[in-house]
Design a protein around this motif. Sequence first.
Motif, PDB file in Angstrom:
ATOM      1  N   LEU A 210       0.826  -1.207   0.000  1.00  0.00           N
ATOM      2  CA  LEU A 210       0.000   0.000   0.000  1.00  0.00           C
ATOM      3  C   LEU A 210       0.858   1.254   0.000  1.00  0.00           C
ATOM      4  O   LEU A 210       0.587   2.209  -0.731  1.00  0.00           O
ATOM      5  CB  LEU A 210      -0.946   0.003   1.192  1.00  0.00           C
ATOM      6  N   THR A 211       1.899   1.259   0.805  1.00  0.00           N
ATOM      7  CA  THR A 211       2.783   2.421   0.859  1.00  0.00           C
ATOM      8  C   THR A 211       3.449   2.650  -0.493  1.00  0.00           C
ATOM      9  O   THR A 211       3.532   3.778  -0.978  1.00  0.00           O
ATOM     10  CB  THR A 211       3.858   2.229   1.948  1.00  0.00           C
ATOM     11  N   GLY A 212       3.893   1.571  -1.114  1.00  0.00           N
ATOM     12  CA  GLY A 212       4.536   1.695  -2.421  1.00  0.00           C
ATOM     13  C   GLY A 212       3.612   2.269  -3.473  1.00  0.00           C
ATOM     14  O   GLY A 212       3.992   3.157  -4.241  1.00  0.00           O
ATOM     15  N   VAL A 213       2.382   1.780  -3.505  1.00  0.00           N
ATOM     16  CA  VAL A 213       1.409   2.282  -4.483  1.00  0.00           C
ATOM     17  C   VAL A 213       1.113   3.755  -4.235  1.00  0.00           C
ATOM     18  O   VAL A 213       1.127   4.570  -5.156  1.00  0.00           O
ATOM     19  CB  VAL A 213       0.111   1.446  -4.446  1.00  0.00           C
ATOM     20  N   LEU A 214       0.867   4.108  -2.986  1.00  0.00           N
ATOM     21  CA  LEU A 214       0.545   5.505  -2.674  1.00  0.00           C
ATOM     22  C   LEU A 214       1.714   6.432  -2.990  1.00  0.00           C
ATOM     23  O   LEU A 214       1.515   7.524  -3.523  1.00  0.00           O
ATOM     24  CB  LEU A 214       0.124   5.632  -1.211  1.00  0.00           C
ATOM     25  N   LEU A 215       2.932   6.005  -2.674  1.00  0.00           N
ATOM     26  CA  LEU A 215       4.097   6.836  -2.988  1.00  0.00           C
ATOM     27  C   LEU A 215       4.292   6.981  -4.493  1.00  0.00           C
ATOM     28  O   LEU A 215       4.634   8.065  -4.977  1.00  0.00           O
ATOM     29  CB  LEU A 215       5.358   6.263  -2.348  1.00  0.00           C
ATOM     30  N   ALA A 216       4.070   5.902  -5.227  1.00  0.00           N
ATOM     31  CA  ALA A 216       4.215   5.977  -6.688  1.00  0.00           C
ATOM     32  C   ALA A 216       3.209   6.945  -7.283  1.00  0.00           C
ATOM     33  O   ALA A 216       3.557   7.773  -8.138  1.00  0.00           O
ATOM     34  CB  ALA A 216       4.043   4.585  -7.301  1.00  0.00           C
ATOM     35  N   VAL A 217       1.969   6.872  -6.829  1.00  0.00           N
ATOM     36  CA  VAL A 217       0.930   7.786  -7.321  1.00  0.00           C
ATOM     37  C   VAL A 217       1.271   9.220  -6.935  1.00  0.00           C
ATOM     38  O   VAL A 217       1.189  10.138  -7.752  1.00  0.00           O
ATOM     39  CB  VAL A 217      -0.457   7.381  -6.773  1.00  0.00           C
ATOM     40  N   ALA A 218       1.682   9.412  -5.685  1.00  0.00           N
ATOM     41  CA  ALA A 218       2.016  10.760  -5.214  1.00  0.00           C
ATOM     42  C   ALA A 218       3.201  11.325  -5.997  1.00  0.00           C
ATOM     43  O   ALA A 218       3.190  12.496  -6.386  1.00  0.00           O
ATOM     44  CB  ALA A 218       2.324  10.736  -3.725  1.00  0.00           C
ATOM     45  N   TYR A 219       4.216  10.503  -6.251  1.00  0.00           N
ATOM     46  CA  TYR A 219       5.390  10.990  -6.977  1.00  0.00           C
ATOM     47  C   TYR A 219       5.040  11.339  -8.418  1.00  0.00           C
ATOM     48  O   TYR A 219       5.453  12.377  -8.931  1.00  0.00           O
ATOM     49  CB  TYR A 219       6.532   9.974  -6.942  1.00  0.00           C
ATOM     50  N   PHE A 220       4.248  10.491  -9.057  1.00  0.00           N
ATOM     51  CA  PHE A 220       3.837  10.782 -10.431  1.00  0.00           C
ATOM     52  C   PHE A 220       3.068  12.098 -10.484  1.00  0.00           C
ATOM     53  O   PHE A 220       3.334  12.953 -11.321  1.00  0.00           O
ATOM     54  CB  PHE A 220       2.970   9.646 -10.990  1.00  0.00           C
ATOM     55  N   ARG A 221       2.126  12.258  -9.559  1.00  0.00           N
ATOM     56  CA  ARG A 221       1.315  13.483  -9.529  1.00  0.00           C
ATOM     57  C   ARG A 221       2.191  14.703  -9.260  1.00  0.00           C
ATOM     58  O   ARG A 221       2.067  15.740  -9.898  1.00  0.00           O
ATOM     59  CB  ARG A 221       0.241  13.350  -8.452  1.00  0.00           C
ATOM     60  N   PHE A 222       3.103  14.575  -8.287  1.00  0.00           N
ATOM     61  CA  PHE A 222       4.005  15.668  -7.950  1.00  0.00           C
ATOM     62  C   PHE A 222       4.869  16.042  -9.155  1.00  0.00           C
ATOM     63  O   PHE A 222       5.011  17.216  -9.487  1.00  0.00           O
ATOM     64  CB  PHE A 222       4.895  15.240  -6.772  1.00  0.00           C
ATOM     65  N   ARG A 223       5.434  15.038  -9.815  1.00  0.00           N
ATOM     66  CA  ARG A 223       6.306  15.281 -10.968  1.00  0.00           C
ATOM     67  C   ARG A 223       5.555  15.997 -12.084  1.00  0.00           C
ATOM     68  O   ARG A 223       6.058  16.964 -12.662  1.00  0.00           O
ATOM     69  CB  ARG A 223       6.863  13.943 -11.449  1.00  0.00           C
ATOM     70  N   GLU A 224       4.332  15.551 -12.354  1.00  0.00           N
ATOM     71  CA  GLU A 224       3.541  16.185 -13.412  1.00  0.00           C
ATOM     72  C   GLU A 224       3.176  17.625 -13.048  1.00  0.00           C
ATOM     73  O   GLU A 224       3.208  18.512 -13.891  1.00  0.00           O
ATOM     74  CB  GLU A 224       2.277  15.366 -13.689  1.00  0.00           C
ATOM     75  N   THR A 225       2.841  17.831 -11.790  1.00  0.00           N
ATOM     76  CA  THR A 225       2.448  19.167 -11.332  1.00  0.00           C
ATOM     77  C   THR A 225       3.622  20.134 -11.354  1.00  0.00           C
ATOM     78  O   THR A 225       3.468  21.311 -11.695  1.00  0.00           O
ATOM     79  CB  THR A 225       1.875  19.094  -9.901  1.00  0.00           C
ATOM     80  N   MET A 226       4.801  19.641 -10.993  1.00  0.00           N
ATOM     81  CA  MET A 226       5.952  20.521 -10.833  1.00  0.00           C
ATOM     82  C   MET A 226       6.805  20.676 -12.094  1.00  0.00           C
ATOM     83  O   MET A 226       7.777  21.436 -12.090  1.00  0.00           O
ATOM     84  CB  MET A 226       6.836  20.009  -9.684  1.00  0.00           C
ATOM     85  N   LYS A 227       6.451  20.002 -13.189  1.00  0.00           N
ATOM     86  CA  LYS A 227       7.232  20.096 -14.436  1.00  0.00           C
ATOM     87  C   LYS A 227       7.514  21.540 -14.850  1.00  0.00           C
ATOM     88  O   LYS A 227       8.632  21.855 -15.252  1.00  0.00           O
ATOM     89  CB  LYS A 227       6.527  19.360 -15.570  1.00  0.00           C
ATOM     90  N   PRO A 228       6.522  22.448 -14.761  1.00  0.00           N
ATOM     91  CA  PRO A 228       6.811  23.820 -15.188  1.00  0.00           C
ATOM     92  C   PRO A 228       7.746  24.573 -14.239  1.00  0.00           C
ATOM     93  O   PRO A 228       8.287  25.609 -14.608  1.00  0.00           O
ATOM     94  CB  PRO A 228       5.439  24.500 -15.198  1.00  0.00           C
TER      95      PRO A 228
END
Length: 109
Positions: free
Chosen positions: A56-74
């Motif tokens: 569960l921790t791995g899945v949540l971290l992966a989702v959070a990291y993907f979302r963070f990376r996409e949000t912070m690209k600019p």
Amino acid sequence: MGMKETVEHLASLEVDLINRIWGCVNEEEDAFEAISRQLVDKPDHADLQNFINHALTGVLLAVAYFRFRETMKPFLSPDEMGAAFAKMTEAKTRNVIDHWHERGEGQAE
């Protein structure tokens, strides 16, 4: 797309993602219940509990990291992403731990 539209779009994606995660949890509710009953019946079965926690921790971290990376690209370079994500997760973890400590001091919710 302007800043306002971008923020609105990201907010709608976040809501969609949360709804999808809850949908998956609801679909697997019986499986979660069965696993929970196993843990209650066999509390010493630490391997199963650790597996669930890590999964569960791995899945949540992966989702959070993907979302963070996409949000912070600019705003951040690819090299800055990892360090920025680590700082954000550390700050959020501290907030959660502080909240648990506050509730443990007699504040029931």
